[in-house]
Design an enzyme around this catalytic site. Structure first.
Site, PDB file in Angstrom:
ATOM      1  N   ASN A  45       0.833  -1.206   0.000  1.00  0.00           N
ATOM      2  CA  ASN A  45       0.000   0.000   0.000  1.00  0.00           C
ATOM      3  C   ASN A  45       0.869   1.257   0.000  1.00  0.00           C
ATOM      4  O   ASN A  45       1.992   1.264   0.507  1.00  0.00           O
ATOM      5  CB  ASN A  45      -1.057   0.012   1.107  1.00  0.00           C
ATOM      6  CG  ASN A  45      -0.526  -0.155   2.517  1.00  0.00           C
ATOM      7  OD1 ASN A  45       0.538  -0.701   2.730  1.00  0.00           O
ATOM      8  ND2 ASN A  45      -1.292   0.313   3.487  1.00  0.00           N
ATOM      9  N   GLU A  58      -3.149  -4.319  -3.379  1.00  0.00           N
ATOM     10  CA  GLU A  58      -3.621  -5.136  -4.507  1.00  0.00           C
ATOM     11  C   GLU A  58      -3.604  -4.326  -5.806  1.00  0.00           C
ATOM     12  O   GLU A  58      -3.210  -4.823  -6.870  1.00  0.00           O
ATOM     13  CB  GLU A  58      -5.060  -5.617  -4.253  1.00  0.00           C
ATOM     14  CG  GLU A  58      -5.234  -6.457  -2.993  1.00  0.00           C
ATOM     15  CD  GLU A  58      -5.606  -5.624  -1.772  1.00  0.00           C
ATOM     16  OE1 GLU A  58      -5.020  -4.544  -1.566  1.00  0.00           O
ATOM     17  OE2 GLU A  58      -6.501  -6.069  -1.028  1.00  0.00           O
TER      18      GLU A  58
HETATM   19  N1  THU Z   1      -5.539  -1.347   2.252  1.00  0.00           N
HETATM   20  C1  THU Z   1      -4.982  -2.130   1.278  1.00  0.00           C
HETATM   21  O1  THU Z   1      -3.857  -1.889   0.829  1.00  0.00           O
HETATM   22  N2  THU Z   1      -5.699  -3.187   0.823  1.00  0.00           N
HETATM   23  C2  THU Z   1      -6.918  -3.565   1.294  1.00  0.00           C
HETATM   24  O2  THU Z   1      -7.498  -4.511   0.808  1.00  0.00           O
HETATM   25  C3  THU Z   1      -7.530  -2.825   2.408  1.00  0.00           C
HETATM   26  C4  THU Z   1      -6.855  -1.561   2.803  1.00  0.00           C
HETATM   27  C5  THU Z   1      -4.761  -0.202   2.757  1.00  0.00           C
HETATM   28  C6  THU Z   1      -5.272   1.154   2.377  1.00  0.00           C
HETATM   29  C7  THU Z   1      -4.683   2.022   3.470  1.00  0.00           C
HETATM   30  O3  THU Z   1      -3.356   2.369   3.104  1.00  0.00           O
HETATM   31  C8  THU Z   1      -4.622   1.107   4.677  1.00  0.00           C
HETATM   32  O4  THU Z   1      -4.744  -0.221   4.169  1.00  0.00           O
HETATM   33  C9  THU Z   1      -5.705   1.362   5.713  1.00  0.00           C
HETATM   34  O5  THU Z   1      -6.958   1.363   5.124  1.00  0.00           O
END
Ligand code: THU
Length: 149
Positions: A45, A58
């Site tokens: 992320n 993802e």
């Molecule tokens: N996040 C993801 O990378 N994938 C997911 O499926 C759910 C949420 C990230 C987004 C943000 O940077 C952090 O998790 C908190 O929401």
């Protein structure tokens, strides 16, 4: 797909999560795509000071697969995440792709003409789930509806 492949993907996702840029949520997520030939493409992320522009792990992985011209080859994805404390991921709830990521996964699935296996793990590693994308986002709108295949 065997659980062994799922475990390999979760391990790769956990490694990718170490590169998460998540200073705002302190919630690190890693993803790892498995391609037809065994290639693994990671993503982490990537948060932003404006919050709303943050990218999920993802989506980052899928963008990398697209950049490599390999969007149609995705067969599975592993996802893991949790709060970062003392350099480790915590939490016993598996991270499942958000709605936006499910829709972006549909792009790869329909262009590739297959369902995608989605392995989801909790930060502490105590829970691992195996889903099909078609279960996570049933009746999806996608490239098929636009006659792309
Ligand atoms: N996040 C993801 O990378 N994938 C997911 O499926 C759910 C949420 C990230 C987004 C943000 O940077 C952090 O998790 C908190 O929401």
């Amino acid at each position: 797909m065997s659980d062994v492949a799922g475990a390999v993907l979760i391990d790769a996702a956990r490694e990718a999560a170490t590169n998460a840029h998540a200073p705002y949520s302190r919630f690190a997520v890693g993803a790892a795509l498995l391609l037809e030939d065994g290639t693994v493409i990671p993503g982490a992320n990537f948060e932003n000071a404006s919050y709303g522009l943050s990218l999920c792990a993802e989506t980052a992985a899928l963008a990398a697969a697209n950049t490599a011209g390999r969007l149609r080859e995705v067969v599975a994805i592993g996802v893991v995440g949790g709060k970062i404390r003392a350099g480790r991921l915590h939490g016993s709830d598996p991270v499942r792709p958000c709605g936006r990521c499910r829709q972006i996964l549909i792009e790869a699935a329909q262009l590739g003409g297959r369902d995608i296996v989605v392995h989801c793990a909790s930060g502490d590693g105590s829970v691992v789930e195996r889903h099909l994308l078609s279960e996570l986002l049933p009746h999806a709108f996608g490239p098929d509806d636009l006659g792309m295949n």
